[in-house]
Design an enzyme around this catalytic site. Structure first.
Site, mmCIF file in Angstrom:
data_model
loop_
_atom_site.group_PDB
_atom_site.id
_atom_site.type_symbol
_atom_site.label_atom_id
_atom_site.label_comp_id
_atom_site.label_asym_id
_atom_site.label_seq_id
_atom_site.Cartn_x
_atom_site.Cartn_y
_atom_site.Cartn_z
ATOM 1 N N ASN A 32 0.829 -1.218 0.000
ATOM 2 C CA ASN A 32 0.000 0.000 0.000
ATOM 3 C C ASN A 32 0.859 1.263 0.000
ATOM 4 O O ASN A 32 0.340 2.370 0.096
ATOM 5 C CB ASN A 32 -0.977 0.018 1.194
ATOM 6 C CG ASN A 32 -0.264 0.101 2.530
ATOM 7 O OD1 ASN A 32 0.957 -0.038 2.604
ATOM 8 N ND2 ASN A 32 -1.022 0.318 3.588
ATOM 9 N N THR A 35 4.961 2.708 3.871
ATOM 10 C CA THR A 35 6.389 2.975 4.102
ATOM 11 C C THR A 35 7.244 2.442 2.949
ATOM 12 O O THR A 35 8.425 2.757 2.871
ATOM 13 C CB THR A 35 6.869 2.359 5.439
ATOM 14 O OG1 THR A 35 6.602 0.960 5.416
ATOM 15 C CG2 THR A 35 6.171 3.003 6.622
ATOM 16 N N GLY A 102 -4.421 -16.945 4.957
ATOM 17 C CA GLY A 102 -5.655 -17.403 4.313
ATOM 18 C C GLY A 102 -5.444 -17.589 2.819
ATOM 19 O O GLY A 102 -5.911 -18.572 2.223
ATOM 20 N N ALA A 114 7.960 -12.938 7.475
ATOM 21 C CA ALA A 114 9.101 -12.114 7.877
ATOM 22 C C ALA A 114 8.881 -11.724 9.335
ATOM 23 O O ALA A 114 8.104 -10.830 9.644
ATOM 24 C CB ALA A 114 9.182 -10.865 7.004
ATOM 25 N N TYR A 145 4.984 -3.283 17.516
ATOM 26 C CA TYR A 145 5.699 -4.075 16.492
ATOM 27 C C TYR A 145 6.054 -5.447 17.060
ATOM 28 O O TYR A 145 5.751 -6.479 16.453
ATOM 29 C CB TYR A 145 6.964 -3.331 16.088
ATOM 30 C CG TYR A 145 7.752 -3.969 14.965
ATOM 31 C CD1 TYR A 145 7.192 -4.141 13.709
ATOM 32 C CD2 TYR A 145 9.069 -4.382 15.161
ATOM 33 C CE1 TYR A 145 7.917 -4.700 12.670
ATOM 34 C CE2 TYR A 145 9.803 -4.943 14.125
ATOM 35 C CZ TYR A 145 9.232 -5.102 12.882
ATOM 36 O OH TYR A 145 9.954 -5.658 11.854
ATOM 37 N N TYR A 159 -1.674 -22.105 11.804
ATOM 38 C CA TYR A 159 -2.077 -22.507 10.446
ATOM 39 C C TYR A 159 -1.278 -23.724 9.994
ATOM 40 O O TYR A 159 -1.785 -24.575 9.262
ATOM 41 C CB TYR A 159 -1.897 -21.340 9.457
ATOM 42 C CG TYR A 159 -3.172 -20.560 9.261
ATOM 43 C CD1 TYR A 159 -3.688 -19.798 10.297
ATOM 44 C CD2 TYR A 159 -3.866 -20.596 8.051
ATOM 45 C CE1 TYR A 159 -4.870 -19.090 10.135
ATOM 46 C CE2 TYR A 159 -5.043 -19.893 7.879
ATOM 47 C CZ TYR A 159 -5.540 -19.138 8.924
ATOM 48 O OH TYR A 159 -6.716 -18.447 8.755
ATOM 49 N N THR A 175 19.318 -5.227 9.242
ATOM 50 C CA THR A 175 19.767 -5.404 7.858
ATOM 51 C C THR A 175 19.952 -4.029 7.228
ATOM 52 O O THR A 175 19.238 -3.093 7.577
ATOM 53 C CB THR A 175 18.714 -6.224 7.076
ATOM 54 O OG1 THR A 175 18.556 -7.480 7.739
ATOM 55 C CG2 THR A 175 19.128 -6.474 5.637
ATOM 56 N N ARG A 186 16.367 4.875 11.479
ATOM 57 C CA ARG A 186 17.306 3.836 11.913
ATOM 58 C C ARG A 186 18.713 4.417 12.002
ATOM 59 O O ARG A 186 19.062 5.351 11.276
ATOM 60 C CB ARG A 186 17.327 2.687 10.931
ATOM 61 C CG ARG A 186 16.079 1.823 10.943
ATOM 62 C CD ARG A 186 16.305 0.730 9.944
ATOM 63 N NE ARG A 186 15.262 -0.254 9.944
ATOM 64 C CZ ARG A 186 14.478 -0.483 8.891
ATOM 65 N NH1 ARG A 186 14.611 0.236 7.803
ATOM 66 N NH2 ARG A 186 13.578 -1.428 8.941
HETATM 67 N N1 UDP Z 1 20.181 5.017 17.204
HETATM 68 C C1 UDP Z 1 21.047 6.069 17.408
HETATM 69 N N2 UDP Z 1 20.922 7.189 16.638
HETATM 70 C C2 UDP Z 1 19.985 7.308 15.664
HETATM 71 C C3 UDP Z 1 19.113 6.229 15.434
HETATM 72 C C4 UDP Z 1 19.232 5.095 16.237
HETATM 73 O O1 UDP Z 1 21.931 6.000 18.275
HETATM 74 O O2 UDP Z 1 19.958 8.370 15.001
HETATM 75 C C5 UDP Z 1 20.330 3.821 18.051
HETATM 76 C C6 UDP Z 1 19.038 3.221 18.580
HETATM 77 O O3 UDP Z 1 18.666 3.856 19.796
HETATM 78 C C7 UDP Z 1 19.429 1.777 18.788
HETATM 79 C C8 UDP Z 1 20.433 1.522 17.658
HETATM 80 O O4 UDP Z 1 20.891 2.806 17.245
HETATM 81 O O5 UDP Z 1 20.084 1.602 20.009
HETATM 82 C C9 UDP Z 1 19.847 0.803 16.462
HETATM 83 O O6 UDP Z 1 18.684 1.461 16.138
HETATM 84 P P1 UDP Z 1 17.828 1.173 14.832
HETATM 85 O O7 UDP Z 1 16.723 2.171 14.833
HETATM 86 O O8 UDP Z 1 18.727 1.136 13.683
HETATM 87 O O9 UDP Z 1 17.230 -0.270 14.976
HETATM 88 P P2 UDP Z 1 16.730 -1.190 16.185
HETATM 89 O O10 UDP Z 1 17.769 -2.240 16.207
HETATM 90 O O11 UDP Z 1 16.688 -0.441 17.483
HETATM 91 O O12 UDP Z 1 15.404 -1.657 15.747
#
Ligand code: UDP
Length: 329
Positions: A32, A35, A102, A114, A145, A159, A175, A186
């Site tokens: 959709n 993201t 389904g 996933a 999540y 299932y 990843t 991230r």
């Molecule tokens: N993090 C950070 N600075 C940023 C974004 C994330 O220090 O600008 C930290 C976040 O708090 C976590 C780690 O980097 O400890 C990895 O975060 P990410 O969002 O990549 O993925 P997560 O493994 O937490 O789902």
């Protein structure tokens, strides 16, 4: 092989579309674009092996003809995304998984979920093995999540056990690679974007928390091996090379040759302190282990980010691509 990929316009989903098309599959990508991005799949439009359906898989899904595989990758997947879209995240992990299962049941297709290392929460076992049940706060901001994916795993196993659907569950660890959104919140894309723009690098907490980063081509190879295996229980796929977030920031500063300064921000709520996959099972059952070193992977990602920044500056083509893509069903 005719394969449905939900979330096929996302970062990982779009790499899977490419990989399976290369293997000769006919791919039906359902997304959709909440993201996901049309520009991740726009190169496949016009390919007779590819079809795009813009649809929210939390609603009933109709696909005509036979289907051999259903790969359920639709979900907001970065902490920023699921904080922005908490209800959509819960719905796609629950209702979206139900609808995808389904579809697999109706078509007598193989199903692959996933899942994520987030099912382990802030782990008290290190590294994380598949038989660890995890340490998740159900009511914290990440709960939408983590719990959706835990529910999705439970539903997948139900299932499998009660409807004999031929299921697989991959637990994906951090990843990275081309097609990550630069500003999805991230650490890795944030740091790269900040370094390239000469902005401050925002390390959360004191940066001593750890993560283990897998390059996307390794991940996709592992997922394919799992798909064609006979393993029904969850399998971790990730790169076990563990580093601190501060070390990641420094590596990115070095490869970008950036003069950006590292600054420290408060650690988000329930941020896992450590994360590292135990991949003994993937090695044994799938004969899989990652091949791309972090140095190589970071350089490949950097090339993509530089190009993307250039592209964004030259032409805001994202919106245009999206419109082209949506009009070709
Ligand atoms: N993090 C950070 N600075 C940023 C974004 C994330 O220090 O600008 C930290 C976040 O708090 C976590 C780690 O980097 O400890 C990895 O975060 P990410 O969002 O990549 O993925 P997560 O493994 O937490 O789902």
């Amino acid at each position: 092989m005719r394969t449905v990929i939900t979330g096929g316009a996302g970062f990982i989903g779009s790499h899977l579309c490419d990989y399976l098309i290369e293997k000769g599959h006919e791919v039906i990508c359902i997304d959709n674009l909440l993201t996901g991005k049309a520009e991740n799949i726009v190169h496949l439009i016009g390919n007779s092996q590819f079809r795009f359906i813009k649809h929210n898989v939390s609603d009933y899904m109709y696909v005509d003809g036979h289907v051999d595989n259903v790969l359920h990758f639709a979900s907001p997947a970065s902490p920023l995304d699921y904080l922005e879209f908490p209800i959509q995240t819960l719905k796609v992990g629950s209702l979206g998984t139900l609808n995808s299962l389904g579809l697999a049941k109706a078509k007598k297709a193989r199903f692959l979920l996933a899942s994520t290392s987030e099912v382990y929460g802030d782990p008290q076992v290190h590294p994380q093995r598949e038989d660890y049940w995890g340490h998740v706060n159900p009511i914290g901001p990440r709960g939408v999540y983590d719990e959706a994916k835990r529910f999705a795993e439970a539903m997948t196993m139900a299932y499998h056990r009660y409807h004999q659907v031929d299921t697989r569950i991959v637990r994906i660890f951090n990843t990275y690679g081309p097609r990550m959104r630069m500003k999805d919140g991230r650490a890795l894309p944030n740091f790269m974007h900040q370094a390239l723009k000469g902005e401050h690098i925002t390390v959360f907490g004191n940066g001593s928390q750890t993560r283990s980063f897998c390059y996307v081509s390794d991940l996709v190879d592992g997922i394919y091996r799992l798909l064609v295996s006979h393993e029904h229980d969850p399998v971790n796929i990730g790169n076990p090379e563990e580093i601190t977030v501060l070390q990641l920031a420094k590596e990115i500063l070095a490869i970008t040759e950036s003069k950006s300064k590292i600054i420290f921000h408060p650690l988000p709520v329930d941020d896992p302190r450590i994360r590292q996959p135990d991949i003994s099972k993937a090695k044994k059952v799938l004969c899989w282990e990652p091949k791309v070193s972090r140095n190589d992977g970071l350089h490949k990602t950097l090339t993509y980010f530089k190009d993307a920044l250039q592209g964004l500056n030259d032409n805001p083509g994202d919106k245009e691509n999206k419109e082209n893509c949506v009009s070709i069903h």
